[in-house]
Design a protein around this motif. Structure first.
Motif, mmCIF file in Angstrom:
data_model
loop_
_atom_site.group_PDB
_atom_site.id
_atom_site.type_symbol
_atom_site.label_atom_id
_atom_site.label_comp_id
_atom_site.label_asym_id
_atom_site.label_seq_id
_atom_site.Cartn_x
_atom_site.Cartn_y
_atom_site.Cartn_z
ATOM 1 N N ARG A 373 0.820 -1.214 0.000
ATOM 2 C CA ARG A 373 0.000 0.000 0.000
ATOM 3 C C ARG A 373 0.856 1.267 0.000
ATOM 4 N NH1 ARG A 373 -5.179 1.572 1.872
ATOM 5 N NH2 ARG A 373 -5.318 3.813 1.592
ATOM 6 N N PHE A 374 1.987 1.231 0.708
ATOM 7 C CA PHE A 374 2.709 2.481 0.952
ATOM 8 C C PHE A 374 4.100 2.578 0.340
ATOM 9 C CE2 PHE A 374 -0.227 2.366 4.679
ATOM 10 C CZ PHE A 374 -0.945 3.500 4.354
ATOM 11 N N TYR A 375 4.627 1.494 -0.276
ATOM 12 C CA TYR A 375 6.032 1.559 -0.670
ATOM 13 C C TYR A 375 6.280 2.620 -1.743
ATOM 14 C CZ TYR A 375 5.805 -0.599 -5.325
ATOM 15 O OH TYR A 375 5.571 -0.836 -6.656
ATOM 16 N N ARG A 376 5.279 2.917 -2.594
ATOM 17 C CA ARG A 376 5.473 3.916 -3.651
ATOM 18 C C ARG A 376 5.670 5.319 -3.079
ATOM 19 N NH1 ARG A 376 0.937 1.083 -5.468
ATOM 20 N NH2 ARG A 376 1.373 -0.444 -7.089
ATOM 21 N N GLN A 377 5.305 5.511 -1.820
ATOM 22 C CA GLN A 377 5.432 6.825 -1.195
ATOM 23 C C GLN A 377 6.765 6.981 -0.461
ATOM 24 O OE1 GLN A 377 1.893 7.650 1.174
ATOM 25 N NE2 GLN A 377 0.649 6.385 -0.187
ATOM 26 N N SER A 378 7.710 6.104 -0.743
ATOM 27 C CA SER A 378 9.051 6.150 -0.136
ATOM 28 C C SER A 378 8.976 6.137 1.392
ATOM 29 C CB SER A 378 9.815 7.396 -0.618
ATOM 30 O OG SER A 378 9.987 7.361 -2.015
ATOM 31 N N ILE A 379 8.083 5.317 1.900
ATOM 32 C CA ILE A 379 7.921 5.175 3.357
ATOM 33 C C ILE A 379 8.856 4.067 3.839
ATOM 34 C CG2 ILE A 379 6.313 4.375 5.140
ATOM 35 C CD1 ILE A 379 4.120 5.842 3.583
ATOM 36 N N GLY A 380 9.562 4.370 4.925
ATOM 37 C CA GLY A 380 10.471 3.383 5.484
ATOM 38 C C GLY A 380 9.760 2.436 6.427
ATOM 39 N N PHE A 381 10.103 1.151 6.367
ATOM 40 C CA PHE A 381 9.527 0.138 7.244
ATOM 41 C C PHE A 381 10.629 -0.511 8.059
ATOM 42 C CE2 PHE A 381 6.340 0.464 3.910
ATOM 43 C CZ PHE A 381 5.161 0.457 4.638
ATOM 44 N N SER A 382 10.319 -0.815 9.296
ATOM 45 C CA SER A 382 11.277 -1.458 10.184
ATOM 46 C C SER A 382 10.499 -2.167 11.281
ATOM 47 C CB SER A 382 12.232 -0.416 10.794
ATOM 48 O OG SER A 382 11.502 0.559 11.525
ATOM 49 N N ILE A 395 7.064 -0.996 12.053
ATOM 50 C CA ILE A 395 7.057 0.460 12.228
ATOM 51 C C ILE A 395 7.095 1.106 10.847
ATOM 52 C CG2 ILE A 395 8.193 2.470 13.246
ATOM 53 C CD1 ILE A 395 7.296 0.503 15.337
ATOM 54 N N ALA A 396 6.137 1.975 10.562
ATOM 55 C CA ALA A 396 6.154 2.739 9.318
ATOM 56 C C ALA A 396 6.556 4.174 9.642
ATOM 57 C CB ALA A 396 4.783 2.712 8.654
ATOM 58 N N ASP A 397 7.536 4.695 8.913
ATOM 59 C CA ASP A 397 7.978 6.081 9.067
ATOM 60 C C ASP A 397 7.370 6.882 7.924
ATOM 61 O OD1 ASP A 397 9.241 8.500 9.308
ATOM 62 O OD2 ASP A 397 11.230 7.680 9.624
ATOM 63 N N ILE A 398 6.288 7.579 8.219
ATOM 64 C CA ILE A 398 5.526 8.295 7.191
ATOM 65 C C ILE A 398 5.790 9.793 7.337
ATOM 66 C CG2 ILE A 398 3.238 8.701 6.212
ATOM 67 C CD1 ILE A 398 2.348 6.066 7.437
ATOM 68 N N GLY A 399 6.730 10.290 6.564
ATOM 69 C CA GLY A 399 7.059 11.712 6.605
ATOM 70 C C GLY A 399 7.516 12.172 7.975
ATOM 71 N N GLY A 400 8.256 11.326 8.677
ATOM 72 C CA GLY A 400 8.739 11.683 10.006
ATOM 73 C C GLY A 400 7.816 11.271 11.127
ATOM 74 N N GLU A 401 6.596 10.867 10.814
ATOM 75 C CA GLU A 401 5.666 10.372 11.837
ATOM 76 C C GLU A 401 5.776 8.860 11.917
ATOM 77 O OE1 GLU A 401 0.900 10.114 12.949
ATOM 78 O OE2 GLU A 401 1.549 11.310 11.239
ATOM 79 N N GLY A 469 -8.772 -1.423 -3.718
ATOM 80 C CA GLY A 469 -8.472 -0.396 -4.708
ATOM 81 C C GLY A 469 -7.176 0.322 -4.417
ATOM 82 N N GLU A 470 -6.468 -0.055 -3.338
ATOM 83 C CA GLU A 470 -5.232 0.612 -2.941
ATOM 84 C C GLU A 470 -5.402 2.130 -3.050
ATOM 85 O OE1 GLU A 470 -1.634 -0.916 -4.588
ATOM 86 O OE2 GLU A 470 -2.172 -2.979 -4.163
ATOM 87 N N LEU A 471 -6.399 2.608 -2.340
ATOM 88 C CA LEU A 471 -6.707 4.032 -2.352
ATOM 89 C C LEU A 471 -5.553 4.830 -1.807
ATOM 90 C CD1 LEU A 471 -10.303 3.672 -0.897
ATOM 91 C CD2 LEU A 471 -9.658 3.849 -3.293
ATOM 92 N N GLY A 472 -5.424 6.042 -2.240
ATOM 93 C CA GLY A 472 -4.291 6.858 -1.808
ATOM 94 C C GLY A 472 -4.538 7.520 -0.473
ATOM 95 N N GLY A 473 -3.427 7.911 0.140
ATOM 96 C CA GLY A 473 -3.480 8.775 1.304
ATOM 97 C C GLY A 473 -3.707 8.081 2.612
ATOM 98 N N GLY A 474 -3.053 8.600 3.644
ATOM 99 C CA GLY A 474 -3.330 8.199 5.015
ATOM 100 C C GLY A 474 -2.880 6.799 5.366
ATOM 101 N N GLN A 475 -2.532 6.636 6.677
ATOM 102 C CA GLN A 475 -2.160 5.314 7.127
ATOM 103 C C GLN A 475 -3.262 4.669 7.935
ATOM 104 O OE1 GLN A 475 -0.667 8.135 8.083
ATOM 105 N NE2 GLN A 475 -0.753 8.286 10.281
#
Length: 475
Positions: A373-382, A395-401, A469-475
């Protein structure tokens, strides 16, 4: 030349029936979520690059190509300007990229407009990175999409292709796509654009939707057993579906691709390493223990694991942190699909009676969904592991959050005593919200964990909405 001109032409026409006005082969009426991105890229690439569709064997890459070609033909693209080739075919592989392109233009003269090239299993050809670089740099008329089931992008030739292609990572079928391909009716559930929006729901909303979602549970368990490979998903017999996954997909990668593409000769040791990972799916990788158990040296095992990741059979999840914390920390290994381990280990439906194994399968499935869902947004996972062995699964790092996810798929109720790692991580990192993936629909709702709002969401619903539908936006 190996193969006469007539033989090569016959093979090429067989793969491109639209040149002679023959209709397209029967194609599924449903489309994967990745179709839109593939078609948009071929119509109007945002940058001057080729498109690399990467993913494991037998997950639908060729079908996506043919669906895209069908749409291009219906939009008015001249048939002679579209080429499809699979380099799994021995004659085409031996003829090479330039030879195939030359033959194409000998039998089908170009029409005005853009040329579209769809090249399957390009990694089987010689010096494909250099060839692709030259095409992108010097022939702006062509739009090129290629696939790779085993993509040695980090190995030899990386420098020659860097910046020349955009990678579209295709995972195995999501839970929603599984329901679509099997034509299973969906329960009356609301559309949810992001899991974050559920924090605004009222208790009555959770209770109502949880009751409506109960039919998803049986289908979700079927999904965990059959897996996200389309051929396996459509096979009526569960035993045969798992046999196909084990023999036609996993075995071919281990015994054919590894030898042909990477020159691996120690296939038995590689199989043993993969079997060990199947037994420990979703767990931290203990390299010393693995080496000791199999009698292998650490460099050999590390190389095997990198190759398994390159062939899209596993993911490696690094520990949360910086610098030495990451370099010295152990990786967490997830198989590419939750059904791989029970198929390889011959568990069959017994997986559903094995609580720990079922929990690992659900964690693997959930990780694939949230990652896809989120890898295209360059989100880091750990993952996070604190003192006294408390941890958080993802852990998902979404824009510093930082957004933590903990998977607790078991029949008993999950309370604060089971979430010590999540509580500590939220306090130490001042996390605004977190998620617990549960089993029981009755658990669906918001709870307070030492001052942090936590959404407890059943796994079938989480995977359904993440992939709907892999909708965009938000975690």
């Amino acid at each position: 030349m190996i193969g006469t001109h007539a033989e090569l032409t016959s093979v090429l026409r067989q793969y491109n029936p639209w040149w002679t006005g023959t209709g397209m082969p029967d194609l599924p009426t449903w489309q994967r979520a990745a179709f839109g991105e593939l078609f948009d890229w071929m119509q109007a690439p945002p940058v001057g690059r080729a498109l690399l569709l990467a993913g494991a064997r037998q997950i639908g890459k060729t079908t996506l190509f043919l669906q895209c070609i069908d749409r291009l033909l219906k939009s008015g693209v001249p048939p002679s300007n579209i080429l499809y080739v699979t380099f799994d075919h021995p004659l085409l592989k031996l003829h090479g990229l330039d030879g195939v392109i030359k033959l194409w233009r000998e039998v089908e003269p170009a029409a005005d407009g853009v040329e579209y090239l769809f090249l399957d299993e390009i990694q089987a050809t010689k010096d494909w990175q250099t060839w692709l670089k030259h095409q992108v740099d010097f022939d702006k008329r062509k739009r090129i999409a290629v696939t790779g089931s085993a993509t040695p992008l980090t190995l030899q030739g990386q420098e020659s292709g860097v910046g020349r292609w955009h990678t579209l990572q295709l995972a195995t079928l999501s839970f929603f796509e599984f329901l679509q391909i099997k034509r299973i009716g969906e329960p009356p559930l609301p559309e949810v654009g992001s899991l974050q929006s559920l924090f605004d729901w009222k208790p009555a909303d959770f209770q109502r939707v949880g009751a409506d979602a109960v039919p998803l549970v049986g289908n979700f368990h079927d999904y965990l057993l059959r897996g996200g490979f389309p051929q396996c998903a459509l096979t009526e017999s569960m035993t045969l579906a798992q046999k196909l996954l084990r023999e036609d997909i996993v075995d071919k990668v281990l015994k054919r691709d590894m030898t042909a593409l990477f020159g691996v000769r120690r296939i038995v040791e590689l199989e043993h390493t993969f079997l060990y990972l199947c037994l420990h799916d979703g767990e931290l990788l203990d390299l010393p223990q693995l080496c000791s158990s199999l009698g292998l040296k650490r460099p050999t095992v590390s190389n095997f694991i990198d190759l398994l990741e390159s062939t899209h059979l596993i993911y490696q999840l690094k520990p949360y942190g910086y610098g030495k914390e990451v370099l010295r920390g152990r990786s967490k290994i997830y198989l590419a699909d939750a059904a791989i381990a029970p198929s390889v280990l011959l568990k069959g439906k017994a997986l559903l009676e094995d609580g720990p194994a079922l929990g690992r399968a659900v964690e693997t499935a959930f990780f694939k969904h949230v990652f896809t869902r989120f890898y295209r947004q360059s989100i880091g996972f750990s993952y996070w592991r604190g003192k006294k062995d408390v941890e958080v699964d993802i852990i998902a790092d979404i824009g510093g959050e930082l957004v933590p996810f903990e998977v607790k798929y078991r029949s008993q109720h999950t309370d604060a005593r089971d979430l010590k790692g999540l509580a500590r991580f939220c306090q130490e990192r001042q996390v605004r919200r977190g998620y617990v993936v549960t089993r029981e629909m009755a658990d669906f709702g918001i709870t307070d964990l030492q001052g942090t709002p936590i959404l407890k969401i059943p796994a079938p619903l989480a995977c359904y909405w993440l992939s709907r539908g892999e909708l965009g936006g938000g975690q």
